[in-house]
Design an enzyme around this catalytic site. Sequence first.
Site, PDB file in Angstrom:
ATOM      1  N   CYS A   1       0.830  -1.218   0.000  1.00 56.57           N
ATOM      2  CA  CYS A   1       0.000   0.000   0.000  1.00 56.57           C
ATOM      3  C   CYS A   1       0.862   1.264   0.000  1.00 56.57           C
ATOM      4  O   CYS A   1       0.473   2.287  -0.541  1.00 56.57           O
ATOM      5  CB  CYS A   1      -0.888   0.055   1.241  1.00 56.57           C
ATOM      6  SG  CYS A   1      -1.887  -1.386   1.535  1.00 56.57           S
TER       7      CYS A   1
HETATM    8  N1  CIR Z   1      -3.742  -0.612  -0.841  1.00 58.32           N
HETATM    9  C1  CIR Z   1      -4.173  -0.497   0.406  1.00 58.32           C
HETATM   10  O1  CIR Z   1      -4.744  -1.423   0.944  1.00 58.32           O
HETATM   11  N2  CIR Z   1      -4.035   0.690   1.006  1.00 58.32           N
HETATM   12  C2  CIR Z   1      -4.344   0.944   2.362  1.00 58.32           C
HETATM   13  C3  CIR Z   1      -5.177   2.140   2.510  1.00 58.32           C
HETATM   14  C4  CIR Z   1      -5.523   2.449   3.939  1.00 58.32           C
HETATM   15  C5  CIR Z   1      -6.306   3.720   4.108  1.00 58.32           C
HETATM   16  N3  CIR Z   1      -6.465   4.061   5.483  1.00 58.32           N
HETATM   17  C6  CIR Z   1      -7.658   3.616   3.457  1.00 58.32           C
HETATM   18  O2  CIR Z   1      -8.599   3.217   4.147  1.00 58.32           O
HETATM   19  O3  CIR Z   1      -7.806   3.932   2.290  1.00 58.32           O
END
Ligand code: CIR
Length: 411
Positions: free
Chosen positions: A401
């Site tokens: 991420c």
């Molecule tokens: N690719 C991913 O899984 N990204 C994590 C994103 C976490 C962020 N707090 C969200 O909820 O969008």
Amino acid sequence: MTKPIHVTSEIGKLKTVLLKRPDVEVENFTPDMMPRLLFDDIPYLPTAQKEHDYFADTLRDNGVEVLYLEKLAAEALDAGGDEVKNTFLETMLAESGYAAGVTHDALKEYLSAMTTQDMVNKIMGGIRKNELDFVPRGLVSAAEEEDYEFFMDPMPNLYFTRDPAASIGDGLSINHMTFPARQRESLFMENIIKYHPRFADQGVQVWRDRNHTTRIEGGDELVLSDSVLAIGVSQRTSADAIEDIAHNLFSSNSGYEKIIAIRIPHNHAMMHLDTVFTMINKDQFTVHPGILGEGGHIDTWTITQGNDGELSLDHRTDLKQVLKDALHLDDLDLIPTGNGDPIIAGREQWNDGSNTLAIAPGVVVTYNRNYVSNELLRQHGLKVLEVLSSELSRGRGGPRCMSMPLVREDL
Ligand SMILES: NC(=O)NCCC[C@H](N)C(=O)O
């Protein structure tokens, strides 16, 4: 010359990656704002930055060029010139709820007086009402929540650079994201691709831009090979957005001719496909057992070009067989997060135990806290580079991420 974006797999040797170093945006909020901002806690910033620097150093030590979103964004706006900067600012203000009016004017004056880098950092970090020598009056502002501290909310999720855009082949998707907390994020990438000298006029293809109402996020977009993608049908990516990007990829020179759409549970812990499933070697994947139903089944649709401009969809539930067929593999190793133990798997998935970043075939970067999953990966022959994770994990995202690959070597 190397293309500025070239990604034909999840696992080819990583050459260039885009990161965002967490800054004030990850602590400029109160607990009551957390659900809306998609955070589960408030990280301690100095430690979050140390952990992030450790992550970046781990990548550099392994030959990866690390670029930073905040820097590229400012450079792009400077390269674009006054008109580009002005349009960016107007769009950002409009998307923050200020298309016109006295508050718009005050915010524009405040931000325009800054250097471009300060302006970018300020927009990312959020603007409190008490920063401006201005009290909004009039009917519109009277209708607003007077006690709310912010004119512009911080963007704490920016360090998850994976999601606002996704590299696919020699191009990318610049995404219309699901929740308001993240929708402004992809405007930075749009400007970088259009105006930064590294990308502008270099033949970078935008397979799908951010000007849509249907939603897709990079955590759901997995590049399995130079012709096959997997895309999650998830809390964040809708079926109609997948069909839309499929049409664009299949009708262009993208090289992509097959998309495996995989339906995962629609919830916060598993918001994207890469929170439960990642590719880590030519024939190895991590998978969270919680997404597999009885007999290891899950809904998948293999999408290809059909007749008369229609898409052809083949629904199957045996993920392993679907992947083997699409990637022409005799066998496949699906490695369960937490070694399949329901408590450990649940705990380690929550802290992104399935969210591995492959930096070469069989070499992955993972959070150190997921020690059961990490040990299992080693037992399956992978080289595991662990990074620090106490504060970074509070944002609910792991190494995949936190990284947007821009260039990988072909397999
Ligand atoms: N690719 C991913 O899984 N990204 C994590 C994103 C976490 C962020 N707090 C969200 O909820 O969008």
